[in-house]
Design a protein around this motif. Structure first.
Motif: not given
Length: 212
Positions: A181-208
């Motif tokens: 995973a670290e090698r992949w991160l070193a070699d690739n730029e992530i184009a997707n937004k990576i966001l914080k799931w707001e548990t207090a407002a939305w409940g448990e993250v959907k993958a819980d």
């Protein structure tokens, strides 16, 4: 009438920085201060943890669809449903660990890994985010990724899993995945937004895993 819940306000950048017990106190520190960074929390413990970290782990970039920064007068908005949510589960910490990613809107499982004999929640969350990012890159999909782990989000941003878990024969496979995973991160730029799931407002993250 229900008693209004107290909030705690963290100011990372302002006339004075620190944790303040009311919006007027916070407002005095940020009003007129260029680039002020601040956010409210529902508990003192959350506020202390946030103040000891970086504002970028808690405040999404302005203008992100489906996100709104809490400032004392407004609250977090709704999550972006056309997204991927990730989570990890660990029996003990460290302990037997697994992770997965799902479609946020439907809950459909997109990938599952594990269980691994000896891991941690943070490692699982880190690997899940990178797994989702790599998958979306192959698909040329712009979907954002949600995780409820501030630690894992920080590790991904720094492109390194800063774990204190010791490498042993029992978790060698897991450490191989971390290095991959670290090698992949070193070699690739992530184009997707990576966001914080707001548990207090939305409940448990959907993958819980629902094991709390």
């Amino acid at each position: 009438m229900a008693k209004k819940q107290n909030k705690y306000y963290v100011v990372w950048r302002g006339h004075q920085t620190g944790i303040f017990n009311s919006w007027p106190e916070c407002q005095k520190q940020v009003s007129g201060f260029p680039g002020a960074k601040y956010k409210s929390f529902l508990s003192r413990q959350e506020a202390e943890a946030a103040f000891s970290g970086s504002s970028v782990d808690y405040i999404p970039k302005q203008g992100t669809q489906g996100e709104r920064v809490e400032t004392g007068r407004s609250s977090v908005g709704k999550p972006i449903l056309a997204s991927i949510s990730v989570d990890a589960a660990c029996e003990g910490n460290p302990g037997r660990m697994e992770y997965r990613g799902v479609e946020t809107d439907t809950g459909k499982i997109l990938f599952e890994k594990g269980p691994f004999a000896v891991g941690t929640n943070n490692i699982g969350e880190f690997l899940a985010i990178v797994h989702a990012a790599a998958m979306l890159k192959k698909m040329a999909s712009p979907k954002p990724i949600y995780s409820d782990s501030r630690t894992a989000l920080s590790w991904v941003r720094k492109k390194r899993a800063n774990t204190t878990l010791k490498r042993t024969a029992r978790n060698q496979e897991l450490f191989d995945l971390i290095e991959q995973a670290e090698r992949w991160l070193a070699d690739n730029e992530i184009a997707n937004k990576i966001l914080k799931w707001e548990t207090a407002a939305w409940g448990e993250v959907k993958a819980d895993y629902g094991r709390k």
